[in-house]
Design an enzyme around this catalytic site. Structure first.
Site, PDB file in Angstrom:
ATOM      1  N   LYS A 197      -9.099   2.330  -8.975  1.00 26.88           N
ATOM      2  CA  LYS A 197      -7.769   2.144  -9.597  1.00 26.88           C
ATOM      3  C   LYS A 197      -6.825   3.228  -9.072  1.00 26.88           C
ATOM      4  O   LYS A 197      -7.195   4.402  -9.002  1.00 26.88           O
ATOM      5  CB  LYS A 197      -7.887   2.260 -11.126  1.00 26.88           C
ATOM      6  CG  LYS A 197      -6.550   2.326 -11.879  1.00 26.88           C
ATOM      7  CD  LYS A 197      -5.757   1.028 -11.850  1.00 26.88           C
ATOM      8  CE  LYS A 197      -4.364   1.189 -12.473  1.00 26.88           C
ATOM      9  NZ  LYS A 197      -3.523  -0.010 -12.290  1.00 26.88           N
ATOM     10  N   SER A 198      -5.609   2.832  -8.730  1.00 27.83           N
ATOM     11  CA  SER A 198      -4.640   3.802  -8.193  1.00 27.83           C
ATOM     12  C   SER A 198      -4.517   4.991  -9.141  1.00 27.83           C
ATOM     13  O   SER A 198      -4.223   4.828 -10.327  1.00 27.83           O
ATOM     14  CB  SER A 198      -3.273   3.155  -8.018  1.00 27.83           C
ATOM     15  OG  SER A 198      -3.289   2.235  -6.953  1.00 27.83           O
ATOM     16  N   ASN A 228      -0.802   4.015  -2.028  1.00 31.27           N
ATOM     17  CA  ASN A 228      -0.082   2.864  -2.579  1.00 31.27           C
ATOM     18  C   ASN A 228       1.424   3.121  -2.546  1.00 31.27           C
ATOM     19  O   ASN A 228       1.934   3.954  -3.296  1.00 31.27           O
ATOM     20  CB  ASN A 228      -0.581   2.642  -4.014  1.00 31.27           C
ATOM     21  CG  ASN A 228      -0.037   1.386  -4.635  1.00 31.27           C
ATOM     22  OD1 ASN A 228       0.871   0.764  -4.101  1.00 31.27           O
ATOM     23  ND2 ASN A 228      -0.591   1.013  -5.772  1.00 31.27           N
ATOM     24  N   CYS A 247       3.735   0.157  -5.985  1.00 33.64           N
ATOM     25  CA  CYS A 247       3.559  -0.161  -7.405  1.00 33.64           C
ATOM     26  C   CYS A 247       4.904  -0.593  -7.987  1.00 33.64           C
ATOM     27  O   CYS A 247       5.853   0.188  -8.003  1.00 33.64           O
ATOM     28  CB  CYS A 247       3.033   1.043  -8.185  1.00 33.64           C
ATOM     29  SG  CYS A 247       2.977   0.677  -9.953  1.00 33.64           S
ATOM     30  N   SER A 295       1.184  -7.059  -5.512  1.00 35.20           N
ATOM     31  CA  SER A 295       1.706  -8.215  -6.250  1.00 35.20           C
ATOM     32  C   SER A 295       3.156  -8.494  -5.852  1.00 35.20           C
ATOM     33  O   SER A 295       3.871  -7.621  -5.365  1.00 35.20           O
ATOM     34  CB  SER A 295       1.589  -7.986  -7.757  1.00 35.20           C
ATOM     35  OG  SER A 295       2.260  -6.820  -8.125  1.00 35.20           O
ATOM     36  N   GLY A 332      -4.240 -14.133  -3.319  1.00 32.82           N
ATOM     37  CA  GLY A 332      -4.558 -15.551  -3.438  1.00 32.82           C
ATOM     38  C   GLY A 332      -5.895 -15.965  -2.860  1.00 32.82           C
ATOM     39  O   GLY A 332      -6.071 -17.129  -2.493  1.00 32.82           O
ATOM     40  N   GLY A 361      -8.307  -9.681  -6.132  1.00 31.52           N
ATOM     41  CA  GLY A 361      -7.770  -9.084  -7.347  1.00 31.52           C
ATOM     42  C   GLY A 361      -7.872 -10.026  -8.524  1.00 31.52           C
ATOM     43  O   GLY A 361      -8.820  -9.983  -9.317  1.00 31.52           O
TER      44      GLY A 361
HETATM   45  C1  DHB Z   1       0.124  -1.059 -11.066  1.00 34.11           C
HETATM   46  C2  DHB Z   1       0.465  -2.239 -10.447  1.00 34.11           C
HETATM   47  C3  DHB Z   1       0.467  -2.309  -9.089  1.00 34.11           C
HETATM   48  O1  DHB Z   1       0.787  -3.455  -8.424  1.00 34.11           O
HETATM   49  C4  DHB Z   1       0.147  -1.185  -8.348  1.00 34.11           C
HETATM   50  O2  DHB Z   1       0.159  -1.255  -7.023  1.00 34.11           O
HETATM   51  C5  DHB Z   1      -0.210  -0.009  -8.968  1.00 34.11           C
HETATM   52  C6  DHB Z   1      -0.226   0.048 -10.339  1.00 34.11           C
HETATM   53  C7  DHB Z   1       0.119  -0.988 -12.516  1.00 34.11           C
HETATM   54  O3  DHB Z   1       0.999  -1.594 -13.122  1.00 34.11           O
HETATM   55  O4  DHB Z   1      -0.744  -0.276 -13.071  1.00 34.11           O
END
Ligand code: DHB
Length: 313
Positions: free
Chosen positions: A45-46, A128, A131, A195, A251, A272
């Site tokens: 997770k980022s 990333n 986001c 996304s 997708g 995802g």
């Molecule tokens: C989140 C959503 C993302 O698309 C991303 O790249 C990093 C974090 C989030 O909302 O947590």
């Protein structure tokens, strides 16, 4: 015998399927499940420098053909994920992990990268730049100058393998522009797409938005975004220098979607939304489906068809 193995920057992965950052990869338990699964590797997770609770709930919903979220970077902080990958590196010395970081400022990203640089970590970092869900913080990937400024500062000191996670682009001029920036740096990979940001889901019954953060605006994932994902994988594969691998995401629900991403140029595939819905069983199922398609077509390796999409004239 065919194989789904892939290689990025000399690192071999037994299969080209893995999770996409964000989904079921926030806790050590989630990551343990990925390690035990048929995925070729995992991304965490980022992370931000410190633990974050994320946005208020509800912050995610399903769509008929995908998913919709504005999580707002809930995560356990960099130290948690760095500890996890360092321990995993000792347990599995030949594995290469993806450690995702998403600072909400350049300073935060640089501080995290200094920490990673100083550690024993040998795996990949997925920086990333896309986001969409933190109020007041635009996506760096849509600002080409800020992207260049970020990568200048990163590569001034960071010398381990690093790639960037990009937002989707929708104009050929933007593909040209982002590729021209990225080609100036020793990137190991680009991951495309994040996304499709800032869509809006409306509940006609209640006459309200579907999620609480940002007035209801959120990122779209899943089946609906596949054409956008394929376009980004293809357009970037055609424009980036060959040393930069393309990691395709968006997708992928079945082996056919995986096959299409590889035809467009992907060397690794991230799942995802469908991983969220199906859990770790998704990796084995899609591997089997992709393997069957390759067998029917007489392909032994993904390199046999990677990037070989044909146009009609
Ligand atoms: C989140 C959503 C993302 O698309 C991303 O790249 C990093 C974090 C989030 O909302 O947590």
């Amino acid at each position: 015998m065919s194989t789904l193995a892939t290689t990025i920057a000399g690192r071999r992965f037994s299969t080209c399927l893995m999770n996409a950052a964000g989904i079921r990869c926030q806790s050590a338990r989630d990551l343990d499940a990925l390690v035990a699964s048929a995925a070729g590797t995992y991304v965490t997770k980022s992370a931000t420098p410190n633990k974050r609770p994320g946005n208020p709930e509800p912050r995610m919903t399903t769509l008929p053909h995908g998913s919709f979220n504005s999580m707002g970077l809930p995560n356990n902080g960099l130290a948690y994920y760095l500890d996890y990958v360092l321990a995993d590196q000792i347990k599995r010395p030949t594995a290469t992990q993806f450690l995702s970081i998403a600072g909400t400022s350049l300073e935060d990203n640089l501080a995290m990268l200094h920490e990673i640089q100083a550690s024993e970590y040998r795996g990949f970092v997925e920086l990333n730049l896309s986001c969409p869900n933190v109020p007041g913080h635009p996506q760096t990937g849509y600002d080409f100058e800020q992207t260049a400024k970020t990568l200048d500062a990163v590569f001034a000191f960071y010398d381990k393998p690093l790639g960037v996670k990009l937002p989707p682009y929708f104009d050929l001029a933007h593909f040209d522009a982002i590729a021209a920036v990225l080609n100036q740096y020793p990137l190991t990979f680009v991951t495309t797409i994040n996304s499709v940001g800032n869509g809006l889901v409306v509940n006609a019954e209640t006459e309200t938005v579907a999620i609480r953060p940002k007035g209801g605006f959120g990122g779209i994932g899943g089946a609906s975004v596949k054409p956008t994902a394929l376009a980004n994988v293809r357009a970037l594969s055609q424009r980036l220098k060959p040393e930069i691998a393309v990691v395709g995401v968006g997708g992928i629900l079945n082996g056919r979607d995986a096959f299409e991403h590889i035809l467009c140029g992907a060397s690794m595939l991230q799942i995802g939304t469908q991983f969220g819905y199906e859990g770790t069983a998704v990796f084995k199922r899609i591997a089997q489906e992709l393997d069957s398609i390759m067998a029917l077509k007489g392909y032994n390796t993904i390199a046999d068809f990677r990037g070989k999409l044909k146009t009609l004239d």
